[in-house]
Design an enzyme around this catalytic site. Structure first.
Site, short mmCIF file in Angstrom:
data_model
loop_
_atom_site.label_atom_id
_atom_site.label_comp_id
_atom_site.label_asym_id
_atom_site.label_seq_id
_atom_site.Cartn_x
_atom_site.Cartn_y
_atom_site.Cartn_z
CD GLN A 192 -3.42 -4.84 6.22
OE1 GLN A 192 -3.60 -3.77 5.57
NE2 GLN A 192 -4.04 -5.74 5.69
CG ASP B 95 -9.67 -0.73 4.26
OD1 ASP B 95 -9.43 -1.29 3.05
OD2 ASP B 95 -9.09 -0.85 5.03
CE LYS C 279 -3.63 -2.47 1.88
NZ LYS C 279 -4.74 -2.99 3.32
N1 GUN Z 1 -6.96 -7.11 5.61
C1 GUN Z 1 -7.04 -8.19 4.69
N2 GUN Z 1 -7.59 -7.36 3.73
C2 GUN Z 1 -7.74 -6.08 4.01
C3 GUN Z 1 -8.27 -5.11 3.35
O1 GUN Z 1 -8.79 -4.79 2.22
N3 GUN Z 1 -8.12 -3.80 4.41
C4 GUN Z 1 -7.71 -3.69 5.54
N4 GUN Z 1 -7.81 -2.77 6.33
N5 GUN Z 1 -7.36 -5.13 6.03
C5 GUN Z 1 -7.14 -6.16 5.47
#
Ligand code: GUN
Length: 278
Positions: A96, A119, A52
């Site tokens: 996350q 998200d 990211k």
């Molecule tokens: N953990 C696995 N996929 C994601 C996601 O798309 N966003 C977040 N924040 N955590 C995750």
């Protein structure tokens, strides 16, 4: 021959489009910053967070990393989120997942301001999607819609079956396909005759979390198959929820694993971040 839906190529196209947009916004004096919070040392989370960060760098937005210790209390995390909610420099906040067991994920997601919920996990974002209002959309399902559209696959009027009913993928996926005028069915672990349901699908989205569970016996001839799963098999090779080699001869189009849905999630996260700059 089945069409291979190339998520790597399409995600790169999207990121390049976003990079141009960001440059244009910057010329108007507008900037953006994404705050990424990781709690603890989960290795998979570290890989995602790093990807990211790299995507932010690529498109030209700032990423602010908050790597917090596993032992942080829920309250300390909520205080950090509140600070970021109030910080005008921060356009997007991402925590996350998964979080350590002693922290209530739902509470944390609800603490993020819906205006910064890139998200798309906040109940307000999900509610907005449900009733067709503007709001952030969960990145993986949004990425799947982009994959279909940019591959010239029509959704309107099609029988769409989603296997899986998670809050992050299955449910928003069904809502997005409905928004595109698909006829949508959600199947799940308690579905009585799964094959009978999936065999109806013109577009089959598989998010079951079981390696290679879906073979050709579940798939209608000529269907489009989207595989959300990602697993490492006994030989340490990546595979999806779909038995690709068994299914590929029977479908009109399919996403590979890796290089299908996976890269789209981050591209759509970047899309959500850039949308805050308008
Ligand atoms: N953990 C696995 N996929 C994601 C996601 O798309 N966003 C977040 N924040 N955590 C995750």
């Amino acid at each position: 021959m089945a069409q291979l839906i190339d998520g790597k190529k399409i995600s790169k196209e999207i990121k390049d489009e976003l990079k141009e947009k960001v440059a244009a916004y910057k010329a108007q004096g507008k900037t953006a910053a994404l705050a990424v919070i990781q709690v603890g040392e989960d290795p998979a989370s570290s890989v995602y967070v790093n990807n990211k960060k790299k995507a932010c760098e690529y498109i030209g937005i700032e990423s602010l990393e908050f790597h917090l210790p596993e032992a942080i209390t829920e309250n300390e995390l909520l205080v950090q989120i509140d600070k970021l909610n109030k910080d005008d420099k921060v356009n997007g906040i991402l925590v996350q997942l998964p979080l350590p067991k002693h922290i209530d994920e739902e509470k944390v997601i609800q603490a993020i301001s819906p205006q910064k919920d890139v998200d798309g996990f906040h109940p307000q974002s999900v509610g907005a999607l449900t009733i067709g209002q503007k709001g952030f959309v969960s990145c993986t399902p949004a990425g799947i819609i982009e994959l279909l559209k940019r591959s010239g696959i029509e959704i309107a009027g099609k029988e769409c079956v989603v296997i899986g009913r998670s809050n992050i993928v299955g449910k928003p996926m069904a809502l997005l396909l409905l928004r595109e005028n698909g006829t949508v069915t959600i199947a799940h672990s308690k579905t009585a005759d799964l094959r009978q349901v999936t065999k109806r699908a013109d577009i089959l989205v598989v998010a079951v979390g079981k390696p290679k569970m879906i073979d050709s016996s579940y798939v209608k001839e000529g269907a489009v198959v989207i595989d959300v799963g990602i697993h490492r098999n006994a030989e340490n090779k990546l595979c999806g929820d779909v038995d690709f080699d068994d299914v590929v001869e029977h479908v009109s189009a399919i996403t590979p694993v890796p290089g299908g849905v996976g890269p789209m999630t981050i591209a759509m996260l970047m899309h959500n971040c850039v949308s805050t700059m308008a």
